[in-house]
Design a protein around this motif. Sequence first.
Motif, PDB file in Angstrom:
ATOM      1  N   TYR A 191       0.847  -1.186   0.000  1.00 50.15           N
ATOM      2  CA  TYR A 191       0.000   0.000   0.000  1.00 50.15           C
ATOM      3  C   TYR A 191       0.881   1.235   0.000  1.00 50.15           C
ATOM      4  O   TYR A 191       1.984   1.231   0.558  1.00 50.15           O
ATOM      5  CB  TYR A 191      -0.902   0.030   1.243  1.00 50.15           C
ATOM      6  N   LEU A 192       0.365   2.287  -0.578  1.00 49.63           N
ATOM      7  CA  LEU A 192       1.061   3.568  -0.597  1.00 49.63           C
ATOM      8  C   LEU A 192       0.129   4.641  -0.058  1.00 49.63           C
ATOM      9  O   LEU A 192      -1.091   4.583  -0.277  1.00 49.63           O
ATOM     10  CB  LEU A 192       1.504   3.917  -2.020  1.00 49.63           C
ATOM     11  N   PHE A 193       0.706   5.593   0.625  1.00 51.36           N
ATOM     12  CA  PHE A 193      -0.074   6.639   1.275  1.00 51.36           C
ATOM     13  C   PHE A 193       0.593   7.998   1.076  1.00 51.36           C
ATOM     14  O   PHE A 193       1.813   8.095   0.931  1.00 51.36           O
ATOM     15  CB  PHE A 193      -0.168   6.394   2.797  1.00 51.36           C
ATOM     16  N   TRP A 194      -0.225   9.019   1.123  1.00 50.00           N
ATOM     17  CA  TRP A 194       0.259  10.387   1.291  1.00 50.00           C
ATOM     18  C   TRP A 194      -0.341  10.924   2.593  1.00 50.00           C
ATOM     19  O   TRP A 194      -1.560  10.868   2.785  1.00 50.00           O
ATOM     20  CB  TRP A 194      -0.147  11.288   0.131  1.00 50.00           C
ATOM     21  N   TYR A 195       0.550  11.436   3.441  1.00 53.75           N
ATOM     22  CA  TYR A 195       0.141  12.077   4.679  1.00 53.75           C
ATOM     23  C   TYR A 195       0.492  13.558   4.604  1.00 53.75           C
ATOM     24  O   TYR A 195       1.513  13.945   4.030  1.00 53.75           O
ATOM     25  CB  TYR A 195       0.853  11.465   5.894  1.00 53.75           C
ATOM     26  N   LYS A 196      -0.339  14.357   5.230  1.00 56.18           N
ATOM     27  CA  LYS A 196      -0.136  15.799   5.326  1.00 56.18           C
ATOM     28  C   LYS A 196       0.185  16.140   6.773  1.00 56.18           C
ATOM     29  O   LYS A 196      -0.467  15.637   7.688  1.00 56.18           O
ATOM     30  CB  LYS A 196      -1.413  16.514   4.875  1.00 56.18           C
ATOM     31  N   GLN A 197       1.201  16.988   6.970  1.00 56.08           N
ATOM     32  CA  GLN A 197       1.537  17.446   8.317  1.00 56.08           C
ATOM     33  C   GLN A 197       1.565  18.975   8.335  1.00 56.08           C
ATOM     34  O   GLN A 197       2.550  19.596   7.949  1.00 56.08           O
ATOM     35  CB  GLN A 197       2.883  16.878   8.783  1.00 56.08           C
ATOM     36  N   PRO A 198       0.480  19.595   8.773  1.00 58.16           N
ATOM     37  CA  PRO A 198       0.461  21.061   8.884  1.00 58.16           C
ATOM     38  C   PRO A 198       1.301  21.509  10.067  1.00 58.16           C
ATOM     39  O   PRO A 198       1.837  20.679  10.800  1.00 58.16           O
ATOM     40  CB  PRO A 198      -1.034  21.358   9.098  1.00 58.16           C
ATOM     41  N   PRO A 199       1.424  22.818  10.279  1.00 56.42           N
ATOM     42  CA  PRO A 199       2.233  23.313  11.406  1.00 56.42           C
ATOM     43  C   PRO A 199       1.798  22.771  12.762  1.00 56.42           C
ATOM     44  O   PRO A 199       2.598  22.725  13.686  1.00 56.42           O
ATOM     45  CB  PRO A 199       2.047  24.830  11.311  1.00 56.42           C
ATOM     46  N   SER A 200       0.569  22.353  12.881  1.00 59.45           N
ATOM     47  CA  SER A 200       0.114  21.762  14.141  1.00 59.45           C
ATOM     48  C   SER A 200       0.805  20.429  14.436  1.00 59.45           C
ATOM     49  O   SER A 200       0.692  19.897  15.527  1.00 59.45           O
ATOM     50  CB  SER A 200      -1.393  21.534  14.097  1.00 59.45           C
ATOM     51  N   ARG A 201       1.500  19.903  13.433  1.00 58.90           N
ATOM     52  CA  ARG A 201       2.273  18.649  13.415  1.00 58.90           C
ATOM     53  C   ARG A 201       1.397  17.390  13.414  1.00 58.90           C
ATOM     54  O   ARG A 201       1.928  16.282  13.394  1.00 58.90           O
ATOM     55  CB  ARG A 201       3.351  18.592  14.511  1.00 58.90           C
ATOM     56  N   GLN A 202       0.102  17.521  13.395  1.00 54.64           N
ATOM     57  CA  GLN A 202      -0.785  16.359  13.291  1.00 54.64           C
ATOM     58  C   GLN A 202      -0.579  15.678  11.946  1.00 54.64           C
ATOM     59  O   GLN A 202      -0.563  16.335  10.918  1.00 54.64           O
ATOM     60  CB  GLN A 202      -2.237  16.804  13.443  1.00 54.64           C
ATOM     61  N   MET A 203      -0.419  14.377  11.933  1.00 54.46           N
ATOM     62  CA  MET A 203      -0.282  13.617  10.695  1.00 54.46           C
ATOM     63  C   MET A 203      -1.677  13.245  10.200  1.00 54.46           C
ATOM     64  O   MET A 203      -2.416  12.543  10.884  1.00 54.46           O
ATOM     65  CB  MET A 203       0.538  12.349  10.937  1.00 54.46           C
ATOM     66  N   ILE A 204      -2.008  13.698   9.010  1.00 51.99           N
ATOM     67  CA  ILE A 204      -3.349  13.510   8.466  1.00 51.99           C
ATOM     68  C   ILE A 204      -3.252  12.702   7.175  1.00 51.99           C
ATOM     69  O   ILE A 204      -2.519  13.075   6.262  1.00 51.99           O
ATOM     70  CB  ILE A 204      -4.012  14.871   8.164  1.00 51.99           C
ATOM     71  N   LEU A 205      -3.985  11.608   7.110  1.00 48.78           N
ATOM     72  CA  LEU A 205      -3.988  10.793   5.900  1.00 48.78           C
ATOM     73  C   LEU A 205      -4.750  11.532   4.798  1.00 48.78           C
ATOM     74  O   LEU A 205      -5.888  11.933   4.982  1.00 48.78           O
ATOM     75  CB  LEU A 205      -4.643   9.449   6.168  1.00 48.78           C
ATOM     76  N   VAL A 206      -4.083  11.686   3.657  1.00 44.69           N
ATOM     77  CA  VAL A 206      -4.687  12.393   2.532  1.00 44.69           C
ATOM     78  C   VAL A 206      -5.311  11.422   1.545  1.00 44.69           C
ATOM     79  O   VAL A 206      -6.459  11.597   1.109  1.00 44.69           O
ATOM     80  CB  VAL A 206      -3.621  13.257   1.806  1.00 44.69           C
ATOM     81  N   ILE A 207      -4.552  10.396   1.186  1.00 44.18           N
ATOM     82  CA  ILE A 207      -5.010   9.479   0.144  1.00 44.18           C
ATOM     83  C   ILE A 207      -4.207   8.192   0.244  1.00 44.18           C
ATOM     84  O   ILE A 207      -3.074   8.194   0.745  1.00 44.18           O
ATOM     85  CB  ILE A 207      -4.860  10.146  -1.245  1.00 44.18           C
ATOM     86  N   ARG A 208      -4.799   7.102  -0.231  1.00 48.40           N
ATOM     87  CA  ARG A 208      -4.124   5.807  -0.185  1.00 48.40           C
ATOM     88  C   ARG A 208      -4.345   5.072  -1.500  1.00 48.40           C
ATOM     89  O   ARG A 208      -5.317   5.315  -2.209  1.00 48.40           O
ATOM     90  CB  ARG A 208      -4.662   4.980   0.962  1.00 48.40           C
ATOM     91  N   GLN A 209      -3.432   4.140  -1.784  1.00 55.13           N
ATOM     92  CA  GLN A 209      -3.499   3.375  -3.024  1.00 55.13           C
ATOM     93  C   GLN A 209      -3.091   1.940  -2.735  1.00 55.13           C
ATOM     94  O   GLN A 209      -2.039   1.701  -2.125  1.00 55.13           O
ATOM     95  CB  GLN A 209      -2.540   3.982  -4.067  1.00 55.13           C
TER      96      GLN A 209
END
Lengths: 118, 115
Positions: free
Chosen positions: B33-51
Amino acid sequence: DAGVIQSPRHEVTEMGQEVTLRCKPISGHNSLFWYRQTMMRGLELLIYFNNNVPIDDSGMPEDRFSAKMPNASFSTLKIQPSEPRDSAVYFCASSSRRLTSGSIYEQYFGPGTRLTVT
Amino acid sequence: AQTVTQSQPEMSVQEAETVTLSCTYDTSESDYYLFWYKQPPSRQMILVIRQEAYKQQNATENRFSVNFQKAAKSFSLKISDSQLGDAAMYFCAYRSARGAQKLVFGQGTRLTINP
């Protein structure tokens, strides 16, 4: 759902002190992961548990680091004694190994604990 | 061991335009599986999309889509109609479908949105 809960959010301690980071996974999740994020090494896995049992601790830097998961709703990561090079953001994540609709064991991250060791 | 490489440390884009973030990976496995995570300045890791690697169709989530090229081991993220709230660090991640459940992350790309 409250999501993954980590405490404390920030920890500042002196070299040589013991540090304990805490994590409460999402209810019903049975896999728990500890990651560390540093500028030099990026995000790396320290250890993970399935059903409270440690499965892979190959990322634990050295014997100063230890992790436990006494029950399904709580885990700790302990550093004793702490050193300045341990300064980092420590993330806890959880996932469910039971397939649910649309799920591929996605890992949900907590807000992280920023640790500073002076 | 699997590795993930993000060759763009920083990217910038004008608001409302489209930007593509690159990611390549190395593995000998065929199922993963592949993922893209987003980390804004709040440093929370947020899942954006998966494949899922076994799926030929590229994943799409609203303004986010991927270009998954399995033979080339490439997994780029396209953000359409960029918004100020998209500004963050973006991490590409790999996970085996068998055995080890750990996520292997790239070094990240810092995305700046220019108003």
